[in-house]
Design an enzyme around this catalytic site. Structure first.
Site, short mmCIF file in Angstrom:
data_model
loop_
_atom_site.label_atom_id
_atom_site.label_comp_id
_atom_site.label_asym_id
_atom_site.label_seq_id
_atom_site.Cartn_x
_atom_site.Cartn_y
_atom_site.Cartn_z
N CYS A 118 -12.13 -0.20 7.33
CA CYS A 118 -12.63 -1.44 6.71
C CYS A 118 -13.30 -2.36 7.72
CB CYS A 118 -11.51 -2.16 5.97
SG CYS A 118 -10.93 -1.22 4.56
N HIS A 259 -13.52 -9.51 4.87
CA HIS A 259 -13.40 -8.20 4.22
C HIS A 259 -12.66 -8.41 2.90
CE1 HIS A 259 -12.68 -4.13 3.28
NE2 HIS A 259 -11.39 -4.18 3.53
N ASN A 289 -12.61 -3.22 -3.18
CA ASN A 289 -12.73 -2.98 -1.74
C ASN A 289 -13.70 -1.82 -1.50
OD1 ASN A 289 -12.43 -2.36 0.95
ND2 ASN A 289 -10.19 -2.32 0.93
N1 COA Z 1 0.03 -1.59 -11.32
C1 COA Z 1 1.28 -1.98 -11.55
N2 COA Z 1 2.24 -1.94 -10.61
C2 COA Z 1 1.89 -1.52 -9.38
C3 COA Z 1 0.59 -1.11 -9.09
C4 COA Z 1 -0.36 -1.15 -10.10
N3 COA Z 1 -1.64 -0.78 -9.92
N4 COA Z 1 0.54 -0.75 -7.79
C5 COA Z 1 1.77 -0.94 -7.28
N5 COA Z 1 2.59 -1.39 -8.25
C6 COA Z 1 4.00 -1.70 -8.19
C7 COA Z 1 4.66 -1.07 -6.99
O1 COA Z 1 4.97 0.27 -7.26
C8 COA Z 1 5.90 -1.94 -6.84
O2 COA Z 1 6.86 -1.48 -7.75
P1 COA Z 1 8.39 -1.30 -7.28
O3 COA Z 1 8.80 -2.67 -6.81
O4 COA Z 1 9.05 -0.83 -8.53
O5 COA Z 1 8.31 -0.29 -6.19
C9 COA Z 1 5.41 -3.29 -7.31
O6 COA Z 1 4.18 -3.09 -8.03
C10 COA Z 1 5.18 -4.27 -6.21
O7 COA Z 1 4.49 -3.63 -5.21
P2 COA Z 1 4.11 -4.41 -3.93
O8 COA Z 1 3.63 -3.42 -2.95
O9 COA Z 1 5.17 -5.36 -3.52
O10 COA Z 1 2.89 -5.29 -4.44
P3 COA Z 1 2.00 -6.17 -3.54
O11 COA Z 1 2.15 -7.56 -3.96
O12 COA Z 1 2.14 -5.90 -2.08
O13 COA Z 1 0.55 -5.67 -3.96
C11 COA Z 1 -1.18 -4.30 -3.01
C12 COA Z 1 0.15 -4.34 -3.72
C13 COA Z 1 -1.58 -2.89 -2.70
C14 COA Z 1 -2.20 -4.92 -3.95
C15 COA Z 1 -1.09 -5.12 -1.72
O14 COA Z 1 0.03 -4.74 -1.01
C16 COA Z 1 -2.30 -5.03 -0.83
O15 COA Z 1 -3.35 -5.50 -1.16
N6 COA Z 1 -2.11 -4.46 0.37
C17 COA Z 1 -3.05 -4.51 1.46
C18 COA Z 1 -4.39 -3.95 1.17
C19 COA Z 1 -5.23 -4.11 2.39
O16 COA Z 1 -5.40 -5.18 2.92
N7 COA Z 1 -5.74 -3.06 2.92
C20 COA Z 1 -6.41 -3.24 4.19
C21 COA Z 1 -7.57 -2.55 4.41
S1 COA Z 1 -8.08 -1.40 3.25
#
Ligand code: COA
Length: 334
Positions: A118, A259, A289
């Protein structure tokens, strides 16, 4: 970055391309345990674009560069160098830069691909600047292009909803007016990030095999929560650092160009810098993204809408797999 050259490198043109096909959040609701509400509230993404399965990344990069060349009103034969930030090259080799050189008939250009996930665009831009500072290159194209749909596991709700396809490009040229152009860059890597964000299959460690396919090793893996925490801290810190290092106040910053991985990461970054959200370039809601594409697509769109003016200070910031992260300070020159 201390520039001892007699001139700066400035951005003199921009261009971008996104595929026509729109994938909205409801698309995923049809077959995954997810919802439009969850995706919007946790990421800020409403929809993203998807390239046809049999069309490669170079197609989007070519379109973005053609757009740029038209905007600048020059011939493609004037280009000296093409640097492509991508994690989804058309193939491992030859590089996508070679494919672009051939297809665009950029007869006087050489080029290479640069892999920083990224941060691909930021790292490529900082690299391109050095070629301009050295005096050896007069017109350098930097393109960030990724077809993330080619490495996204559409059955994995943790990742597939995040990514989209797109490309953006900028042209760098020298200027003797050292007040303008790319003024500074801060770039970092931390290889400890590998375990939290990677694509393990397809390289020399795990060459393609039936086993790598069965284990879905040719898709992006992300430990979202861990990456999220690192991204918030690192991107906010490095954006704040470049601002203070260059004695720029938040009032002077015209745009933060972050980003676009997650709206909550972007908001945290803006807060740390003391910048209001109306000064943050955004396209995450409509494109998701696009990896190397997010920042140049943003700049190109805002410029085309007449929102970027000569003298504006822009701070570009990214965070991605590696980990890789960094920021670049630009004083807009046209
Ligand atoms: N729909 C519904 N639920 C989802 C889901 C989706 N698309 N994706 C994940 N979940 C669930 C998870 O499984 C988890 O369930 P559990 O608690 O039963 O295990 C729950 O939602 C919470 O997950 P969590 O990881 O705490 O959510 P989050 O607030 O961290 O959001 C992301 C998830 C991926 C959106 C977030 O972590 C993120 O953006 N991460 C960084 C991305 C990034 O910056 N990448 C960098 C460069 S590419």
């Amino acid at each position: 970055m201390i520039n001892k050259a007699p001139f700066n490198a400035m951005i003199t043109a921009v261009g971008h391309y996104v595929p026509d096909r729109v994938i909205d959040n409801k698309y995923y609701e049809e077959y995954l345990d997810t919802s439009d509400e969850w995706i919007k509230s946790r990421t800020g993404i409403t929809e993203r674009r998807k390239l046809d399965a049999d069309t490669p990344t170079s197609f989007m990069a070519i379109k973005a560069i053609e757009n740029l060349i038209k905007n600048r009103g020059i011939g493609i034969d004037e280009i000296d160098l093409i640097i492509v930030g991508t994690v989804t090259p058309d193939m491992i080799f030859p590089s996508t830069a070679c494919i672009l050189q051939r297809e665009l008939k950029a007869v006087n250009a050489w080029g290479f691909d640069l892999l920083a996930a990224c941060s691909g665009f930021i790292f490529s831009l900082a690299t391109a600047v050095q070629f301009v500072h050295s005096g050896s290159h007069k017109k350098v194209i930097v393109v960030g292009a990724d077809k993330m749909s080619s490495i996204s596991n559409m059955e994995d709700r943790n990742t597939c909803i995040l990514f989209g396809d797109g490309a953006g490009a900028v042209l760098l040229e020298p200027t003797e007016d050292k007040e303008y152009g790319i003024l500074d860059s801060i770039l970092r890597v931390d290889g400890e990030g590998e375990k939290y964000l990677h694509m393990l299959g397809g390289g020399s460690l795990n060459p393609p095999s039936l086993e790598t396919i069965e284990k879905k090793m040719h898709y992006v893996y992300q430990d979202g929560k861990t990456v999220f925490k690192e991204a918030v801290k690192s991107m906010a810190d490095v954006s704040y650092e470049i601002m203070t290092k260059n004695n720029i106040t938040s009032d002077q910053v015209s745009y933060l160009v972050p980003h676009q991985a997650n709206m909550r990461i972007i908001t945290a970054c803006a807060e740390r810098m003391g910048i209001s959200m109306d000064k943050v370039m955004l396209n995450i809601h409509k494109y998701g993204n696009t990896t190397s594409g997010t920042i140049p697509i943003c700049i190109s769109e805002y410029w085309q809408e007449g929102k970027v003016k000569k003298g504006d200070y822009l701070i570009l910031s990214s965070f991605g797999a590696g980990y890789t992260w960094g920021s670049i300070l630009v004083k807009w020159a046209f």
